[in-house]
Design a protein around this motif. Sequence first.
Motif, short mmCIF file in Angstrom:
data_model
loop_
_atom_site.label_atom_id
_atom_site.label_comp_id
_atom_site.label_asym_id
_atom_site.label_seq_id
_atom_site.Cartn_x
_atom_site.Cartn_y
_atom_site.Cartn_z
N ALA A 1 0.82 -0.97 0.01
CA ALA A 1 0.02 -0.07 -0.05
C ALA A 1 0.89 1.38 -0.05
N GLN A 2 1.85 1.33 0.58
CA GLN A 2 2.97 2.22 0.70
C GLN A 2 3.42 2.52 -0.64
N PHE A 3 3.73 1.49 -1.50
CA PHE A 3 4.31 1.73 -2.89
C PHE A 3 3.28 1.92 -4.03
N LEU A 4 2.02 1.97 -3.69
CA LEU A 4 0.87 2.09 -4.83
C LEU A 4 1.14 3.44 -5.15
N PRO A 5 1.16 4.56 -4.47
CA PRO A 5 1.56 6.11 -5.07
C PRO A 5 2.42 6.04 -6.10
N VAL A 6 3.59 5.42 -5.68
CA VAL A 6 4.71 5.62 -6.55
C VAL A 6 4.58 4.88 -7.80
N VAL A 7 3.98 3.86 -7.96
CA VAL A 7 3.40 3.03 -9.13
C VAL A 7 2.57 4.08 -9.85
N ASP A 8 1.57 4.33 -9.25
CA ASP A 8 0.52 5.42 -9.78
C ASP A 8 1.34 6.58 -10.68
N THR A 9 2.30 7.15 -9.85
CA THR A 9 2.89 8.39 -10.44
C THR A 9 3.86 7.71 -11.61
N ILE A 10 4.45 6.74 -11.61
CA ILE A 10 5.03 6.16 -12.83
C ILE A 10 4.35 5.78 -14.20
N GLU A 11 3.09 5.71 -13.62
CA GLU A 11 1.89 5.26 -14.81
C GLU A 11 1.62 6.51 -15.42
N ARG A 12 1.51 7.59 -14.56
CA ARG A 12 1.11 8.82 -15.00
C ARG A 12 2.17 9.34 -15.85
N ALA A 13 3.32 9.16 -15.60
CA ALA A 13 4.39 9.56 -16.22
C ALA A 13 4.68 9.08 -17.54
N LEU A 14 4.57 7.87 -17.59
CA LEU A 14 4.38 6.81 -18.96
C LEU A 14 3.41 7.48 -19.95
N ALA A 15 2.22 7.95 -19.32
CA ALA A 15 1.16 8.52 -20.13
C ALA A 15 1.16 9.86 -20.73
N ALA A 16 2.22 10.58 -20.38
CA ALA A 16 2.45 12.01 -20.69
C ALA A 16 3.48 11.95 -21.73
N PRO A 17 3.18 12.77 -22.75
CA PRO A 17 4.09 12.89 -24.08
C PRO A 17 5.70 13.25 -23.59
N CYS A 18 6.45 12.30 -24.35
CA CYS A 18 7.85 12.05 -24.16
C CYS A 18 8.68 12.27 -25.39
N THR A 19 9.67 12.83 -25.75
CA THR A 19 10.33 12.85 -26.84
C THR A 19 11.53 12.14 -26.83
N ASP A 20 12.03 11.71 -25.62
CA ASP A 20 13.29 10.90 -25.53
C ASP A 20 12.92 9.67 -25.19
N ALA A 21 12.98 8.69 -26.04
CA ALA A 21 12.73 7.33 -26.16
C ALA A 21 13.52 6.50 -25.20
N GLU A 22 14.64 6.86 -25.15
CA GLU A 22 15.34 6.22 -23.87
C GLU A 22 14.90 6.38 -22.39
N PHE A 23 14.59 7.72 -22.43
CA PHE A 23 14.04 7.92 -21.07
C PHE A 23 12.92 7.19 -20.83
N LYS A 24 11.77 7.26 -21.77
CA LYS A 24 10.73 6.48 -21.70
C LYS A 24 10.98 5.05 -21.36
N LYS A 25 11.74 4.26 -22.10
CA LYS A 25 12.02 3.04 -22.13
C LYS A 25 12.43 2.94 -20.58
N GLY A 26 13.40 3.75 -19.93
CA GLY A 26 13.75 3.47 -18.57
C GLY A 26 12.82 3.59 -17.55
N VAL A 27 11.81 4.23 -17.75
CA VAL A 27 10.86 4.59 -16.85
C VAL A 27 9.74 3.23 -17.12
N GLU A 28 9.60 2.84 -18.19
CA GLU A 28 8.85 1.36 -18.49
C GLU A 28 9.78 0.53 -17.96
N MET A 29 10.81 0.15 -17.84
CA MET A 29 11.61 -0.66 -17.02
C MET A 29 11.50 -0.62 -15.60
N ILE A 30 11.18 0.60 -15.05
CA ILE A 30 11.03 0.83 -13.54
C ILE A 30 9.61 0.05 -13.13
#
Length: 177
Positions: free
Chosen positions: A80-109
């Motif tokens: 339950a303590q980690f769920l807000p972190v996962v939600d934030t990472i999912e929102r970050a992936l939903a945002a537009p990003c021009t750097d493909a490597e950065f987006k790939k790193g967030v997807e791996m996390i």
Amino acid sequence: MAEETKDTAPQAEPQEREEAPAQEAEQTAPEKSEAELLKEQVDSLNDKLLRTMAEYDNFRKRSVREKEAIYPQATAAAVAQFLPVVDTIERALAAPCTDAEFKKGVEMILQNFKDVFAKLGVEEFGAAGDVFSPDFHNAVMHVEDEDAEAGVIVEVFQKGYKLGDRIIRHAMVKVAN
């Protein structure tokens, strides 16, 4: 002397009364032999031993049940303590990003979090198209939608998570009327 006889007469009477019940007790309860006394003592000790063994067995079983119940509670509290972190990472992936490597790193996390949750037995639920259930979902909005059936989830605002039968977090959803 008449006074002396009066004083002694009442004293003799209670003594006789005390002797009578003692004699009756001796007659009704015969003395127990040493073997009978030892048998009673052994029976008493056996009874105490059996009761102690039963209490210990109950204690052991209760301890095992409590220990088994603590693990899911502790795991659910930690997740339950980690769920807000996962939600934030999912929102970050939903945002537009021009750097493909950065987006790939967030997807791996995010994938690492999902792998850890899977190892712990945590499951996510609450997808669009599922049937609404108040046991699993928290309906924060209702919408009139001709394309969706009544009681079907139209949009998911926040995924729900469960560990076995224990709900860690209810899914926050929009439901069609």
